[in-house]
Design an enzyme around this catalytic site. Sequence first.
Site, PDB file in Angstrom:
ATOM      1  N   GLU A   1       0.900  -1.155   0.000  1.00  0.00           N
ATOM      2  CA  GLU A   1       0.000   0.000   0.000  1.00  0.00           C
ATOM      3  C   GLU A   1       0.935   1.199   0.000  1.00  0.00           C
ATOM      4  OE1 GLU A   1      -3.254   0.312  -0.229  1.00  0.00           O
ATOM      5  OE2 GLU A   1      -3.660  -1.842  -0.246  1.00  0.00           O
ATOM      6  N   SER A   2       0.711   2.142  -0.942  1.00  0.00           N
ATOM      7  CA  SER A   2       1.767   3.136  -1.170  1.00  0.00           C
ATOM      8  C   SER A   2       1.343   4.590  -0.978  1.00  0.00           C
ATOM      9  CB  SER A   2       2.315   2.963  -2.596  1.00  0.00           C
ATOM     10  OG  SER A   2       1.325   3.354  -3.546  1.00  0.00           O
TER      11      SER A   2
ATOM     12  N   THR B   1      11.425   3.222   0.631  1.00  0.00           N
ATOM     13  CA  THR B   1      11.192   4.639   0.387  1.00  0.00           C
ATOM     14  C   THR B   1      12.091   5.528   1.238  1.00  0.00           C
ATOM     15  OG1 THR B   1       9.526   6.369   0.642  1.00  0.00           O
ATOM     16  CG2 THR B   1       9.304   4.471   2.079  1.00  0.00           C
ATOM     17  N   ASP B   2      12.323   6.743   0.745  1.00  0.00           N
ATOM     18  CA  ASP B   2      13.080   7.719   1.546  1.00  0.00           C
ATOM     19  C   ASP B   2      12.268   8.220   2.740  1.00  0.00           C
ATOM     20  OD1 ASP B   2      11.217   9.286   0.182  1.00  0.00           O
ATOM     21  OD2 ASP B   2      12.680  10.640  -0.721  1.00  0.00           O
ATOM     22  N   GLU B   3      10.939   7.950   2.725  1.00  0.00           N
ATOM     23  CA  GLU B   3      10.094   8.489   3.795  1.00  0.00           C
ATOM     24  C   GLU B   3      10.422   7.874   5.155  1.00  0.00           C
ATOM     25  OE1 GLU B   3       6.017   9.156   3.149  1.00  0.00           O
ATOM     26  OE2 GLU B   3       6.262   9.629   1.033  1.00  0.00           O
TER      27      GLU B   3
ATOM     28  N   TYR C   1       2.073   5.044   6.758  1.00  0.00           N
ATOM     29  CA  TYR C   1       2.724   4.438   5.583  1.00  0.00           C
ATOM     30  C   TYR C   1       4.221   4.273   5.826  1.00  0.00           C
ATOM     31  CZ  TYR C   1       5.238   4.365   1.142  1.00  0.00           C
ATOM     32  OH  TYR C   1       6.117   4.055   0.136  1.00  0.00           O
ATOM     33  N   SER C   2       4.896   5.373   6.177  1.00  0.00           N
ATOM     34  CA  SER C   2       6.359   5.273   6.288  1.00  0.00           C
ATOM     35  C   SER C   2       6.763   4.380   7.457  1.00  0.00           C
ATOM     36  CB  SER C   2       7.012   6.650   6.370  1.00  0.00           C
ATOM     37  OG  SER C   2       6.437   7.442   7.366  1.00  0.00           O
TER      38      SER C   2
ATOM     39  N   LYS D   1       6.602   0.891   6.170  1.00  0.00           N
ATOM     40  CA  LYS D   1       7.742   0.587   5.292  1.00  0.00           C
ATOM     41  C   LYS D   1       9.016   0.425   6.145  1.00  0.00           C
ATOM     42  CE  LYS D   1       7.901   0.382   1.356  1.00  0.00           C
ATOM     43  NZ  LYS D   1       7.655  -0.731   0.400  1.00  0.00           N
TER      44      LYS D   1
HETATM   45  P1  NAD Z   1       1.359   1.188  -6.343  1.00  0.00           P
HETATM   46  O1  NAD Z   1       0.405   1.507  -5.237  1.00  0.00           O
HETATM   47  O2  NAD Z   1       1.205   1.866  -7.649  1.00  0.00           O
HETATM   48  O3  NAD Z   1       1.341  -0.380  -6.631  1.00  0.00           O
HETATM   49  C1  NAD Z   1       1.316  -1.337  -5.606  1.00  0.00           C
HETATM   50  C2  NAD Z   1       1.003  -2.683  -6.237  1.00  0.00           C
HETATM   51  O4  NAD Z   1       1.019  -3.678  -5.202  1.00  0.00           O
HETATM   52  C3  NAD Z   1      -0.374  -2.744  -6.895  1.00  0.00           C
HETATM   53  O5  NAD Z   1      -0.283  -3.356  -8.161  1.00  0.00           O
HETATM   54  C4  NAD Z   1      -1.193  -3.586  -5.940  1.00  0.00           C
HETATM   55  O6  NAD Z   1      -2.232  -4.316  -6.589  1.00  0.00           O
HETATM   56  C5  NAD Z   1      -0.131  -4.505  -5.365  1.00  0.00           C
HETATM   57  N1  NAD Z   1      -0.498  -5.029  -4.038  1.00  0.00           N
HETATM   58  C6  NAD Z   1      -0.972  -4.317  -2.989  1.00  0.00           C
HETATM   59  N2  NAD Z   1      -1.218  -5.170  -1.968  1.00  0.00           N
HETATM   60  C7  NAD Z   1      -0.872  -6.414  -2.376  1.00  0.00           C
HETATM   61  C8  NAD Z   1      -0.877  -7.691  -1.774  1.00  0.00           C
HETATM   62  N3  NAD Z   1      -1.291  -7.878  -0.496  1.00  0.00           N
HETATM   63  N4  NAD Z   1      -0.442  -8.756  -2.485  1.00  0.00           N
HETATM   64  C9  NAD Z   1      -0.021  -8.601  -3.776  1.00  0.00           C
HETATM   65  N5  NAD Z   1      -0.015  -7.409  -4.405  1.00  0.00           N
HETATM   66  C10 NAD Z   1      -0.426  -6.327  -3.715  1.00  0.00           C
HETATM   67  O7  NAD Z   1       2.800   1.431  -5.730  1.00  0.00           O
HETATM   68  P2  NAD Z   1       4.100   2.067  -6.415  1.00  0.00           P
HETATM   69  O8  NAD Z   1       3.995   3.525  -6.352  1.00  0.00           O
HETATM   70  O9  NAD Z   1       4.348   1.384  -7.693  1.00  0.00           O
HETATM   71  O10 NAD Z   1       5.200   1.628  -5.345  1.00  0.00           O
HETATM   72  C11 NAD Z   1       5.844   0.362  -5.452  1.00  0.00           C
HETATM   73  C12 NAD Z   1       6.790   0.195  -4.280  1.00  0.00           C
HETATM   74  O11 NAD Z   1       7.740   1.253  -4.295  1.00  0.00           O
HETATM   75  C13 NAD Z   1       6.116   0.269  -2.908  1.00  0.00           C
HETATM   76  O12 NAD Z   1       6.727  -0.676  -2.081  1.00  0.00           O
HETATM   77  C14 NAD Z   1       6.388   1.678  -2.432  1.00  0.00           C
HETATM   78  O13 NAD Z   1       6.445   1.725  -1.029  1.00  0.00           O
HETATM   79  C15 NAD Z   1       7.753   1.930  -3.045  1.00  0.00           C
HETATM   80  N6  NAD Z   1       8.043   3.339  -3.338  1.00  0.00           N
HETATM   81  C16 NAD Z   1       7.223   4.074  -4.143  1.00  0.00           C
HETATM   82  C17 NAD Z   1       7.570   5.383  -4.469  1.00  0.00           C
HETATM   83  C18 NAD Z   1       6.714   6.234  -5.361  1.00  0.00           C
HETATM   84  O14 NAD Z   1       7.040   7.407  -5.570  1.00  0.00           O
HETATM   85  N7  NAD Z   1       5.623   5.737  -5.926  1.00  0.00           N
HETATM   86  C19 NAD Z   1       8.741   5.921  -3.964  1.00  0.00           C
HETATM   87  C20 NAD Z   1       9.533   5.152  -3.110  1.00  0.00           C
HETATM   88  C21 NAD Z   1       9.192   3.845  -2.835  1.00  0.00           C
HETATM   89  O1  DAU Z   2       9.122   9.821  -1.160  1.00  0.00           O
HETATM   90  C1  DAU Z   2       8.692   8.604  -1.681  1.00  0.00           C
HETATM   91  C2  DAU Z   2       7.196   8.480  -1.545  1.00  0.00           C
HETATM   92  O2  DAU Z   2       6.619   9.339  -2.531  1.00  0.00           O
HETATM   93  C3  DAU Z   2       6.691   7.062  -1.723  1.00  0.00           C
HETATM   94  O3  DAU Z   2       7.215   6.248  -0.714  1.00  0.00           O
HETATM   95  C4  DAU Z   2       5.161   7.013  -1.711  1.00  0.00           C
HETATM   96  O4  DAU Z   2       4.723   5.703  -2.003  1.00  0.00           O
HETATM   97  C5  DAU Z   2       4.650   7.957  -2.776  1.00  0.00           C
HETATM   98  O5  DAU Z   2       3.240   7.995  -2.741  1.00  0.00           O
HETATM   99  C6  DAU Z   2       5.216   9.358  -2.568  1.00  0.00           C
HETATM  100  O6  DAU Z   2       4.702   9.936  -1.350  1.00  0.00           O
HETATM  101  P1  DAU Z   2       4.288  11.479  -1.262  1.00  0.00           P
HETATM  102  O7  DAU Z   2       3.338  11.647  -0.149  1.00  0.00           O
HETATM  103  O8  DAU Z   2       5.490  12.343  -1.276  1.00  0.00           O
HETATM  104  O9  DAU Z   2       3.562  11.614  -2.713  1.00  0.00           O
HETATM  105  P2  DAU Z   2       2.235  12.373  -3.140  1.00  0.00           P
HETATM  106  O10 DAU Z   2       2.194  12.379  -4.635  1.00  0.00           O
HETATM  107  O11 DAU Z   2       1.032  11.888  -2.424  1.00  0.00           O
HETATM  108  O12 DAU Z   2       2.522  13.868  -2.663  1.00  0.00           O
HETATM  109  C7  DAU Z   2       3.654  14.589  -3.139  1.00  0.00           C
HETATM  110  C8  DAU Z   2       3.648  15.943  -2.439  1.00  0.00           C
HETATM  111  O13 DAU Z   2       2.528  16.692  -2.910  1.00  0.00           O
HETATM  112  C9  DAU Z   2       3.488  15.863  -0.943  1.00  0.00           C
HETATM  113  O14 DAU Z   2       4.199  16.939  -0.350  1.00  0.00           O
HETATM  114  C10 DAU Z   2       2.000  16.071  -0.720  1.00  0.00           C
HETATM  115  C11 DAU Z   2       1.635  17.006  -1.837  1.00  0.00           C
HETATM  116  N1  DAU Z   2       0.277  16.889  -2.396  1.00  0.00           N
HETATM  117  C12 DAU Z   2      -0.189  15.666  -2.749  1.00  0.00           C
HETATM  118  C13 DAU Z   2      -1.440  15.513  -3.308  1.00  0.00           C
HETATM  119  C14 DAU Z   2      -1.976  14.145  -3.678  1.00  0.00           C
HETATM  120  C15 DAU Z   2      -0.495  18.034  -2.613  1.00  0.00           C
HETATM  121  O15 DAU Z   2      -0.043  19.169  -2.303  1.00  0.00           O
HETATM  122  N2  DAU Z   2      -1.715  17.898  -3.172  1.00  0.00           N
HETATM  123  C16 DAU Z   2      -2.245  16.675  -3.527  1.00  0.00           C
HETATM  124  O16 DAU Z   2      -3.402  16.629  -4.002  1.00  0.00           O
END
Ligand code: NAD
Ligand code: DAU
Length: 365
Positions: free
Chosen positions: A85-86, A133-135, A159-160, A163
Amino acid sequence: MPRLLVTGGAGFIGANFVHHRLNHHPEDRVVVLDALTYAGNLASLQPVKGRPALRFVRGDIRDTALVEGLLREEGIDTIVHFAAESHVDRSIHGPDAFIDTNVQGTHSMLKAARQVWLEERAAPAHRFHHVSTDEVYGSLGPDDPAFHEGTAYAPNSPYSASKAASDHLVRAYHHTYGLSVTTSNCSNNYGPFHFPEKLIPLTIVNLLHGRPLPLYGDGRNVRDWLHVSDHCRGLDLILEKGRPGEVYNIGGGVESENVRLIETLCQVADGAFRERKSLASRFPDCPAAREERTASLIRFVRDRPGHDRRYAIDCGKIGRELGYRAQVSLEAGLRDTLDWYLANEWWWRAVMDGSYQRWIDTHYR
Ligand code: NAD
Ligand code: DAU
């Protein structure tokens, strides 16, 4: 020939990684395990559907027996663990799913790997790569040095925190049982197949419809933006040359305040509408269709509770040890990302109106 199990391969980064591996390593076997939650979309694997090297399995990472079966049956030697869950906002409204998937789910993956790879000795040369994640490092002040691999953990959101717990479990399975693991902590990704609840894709979809662009608080929170293709390149380097037991930070090297980022994205949209007259008839509600500034849609709204102020990544270690360097500049990345959403309207409309989810539920019970 590497045989990969990619968890969460129908999500944003996972799907980009699957495309990247099949394009750059056609000799790989890639098995995707994904539960297809709201964030998982088979549509994101459409471009590689039907490739014999790819197998898709709908299933839950918490199902340890299922994972063990896949490791044995497919002779998997490499796990790339994305499934999670991300979304931070969702974790604030409902933390339970984050503990279930990110903590219990990661533990289930580790148990399966330990059983098959270590107890049954099925893969003496193996790798469990955990995508984090960096979070986990918390929030930086304006003059603090960027996060490095030795920065103390200080997660602030459910979330963080989930993780961080998963990172510790991965570390413990290496230290205690000798599982060959690596972990990467990366910054905010953006690019194709990004679910439109996160800032950049949400902004793109909203601006095309002339809807308000919500910025939390004063909009001056800082993130380090990483194009997903650079992330995939970094992951490849870690799988190829990373040292077991090590952690690598991956970043884009571009810090930006949210408001500056969104203003830039709006300018990119204004430019696209000026250059391509057909966009005005496709998206008549976008201010740029009337030659007005798209940035006029920006609205400052109530802040996210516990909103981390600044993230910044020091990727010196992966640069020095593995030769990583981000290649995509923020402006080029934003332009490419907007272009991708313009060219793939079918994808975001289907994932947003739920029609794809309904299709999945009928075909993958
Ligand atoms: P996402 O939410 O887009 O995708 C998550 C995927 O995991 C989905 O396809 C979902 O169906 C699957 N999933 C969720 N629960 C599951 C379960 N119980 N069993 C099997 N599959 C399941 O996430 P993302 O943004 O692609 O992030 C991927 C990974 O990278 C995560 O671990 C997240 O913490 C990490 N991450 C994301 C970012 C970012 O900016 N998006 C940055 C740093 C780290
Ligand atoms: O840093 C890595 C993380 O980046 C990942 O681990 C997470 O999975 C990923 O979702 C992302 O987290 P953030 O919370 O940083 O991403 P988000 O896109 O939700 O938000 C980016 C920034 O923008 C944050 O400061 C919150 C702000 N924001 C977000 C939304 C959705 C807004 O100001 N308005 C918005 O509607």
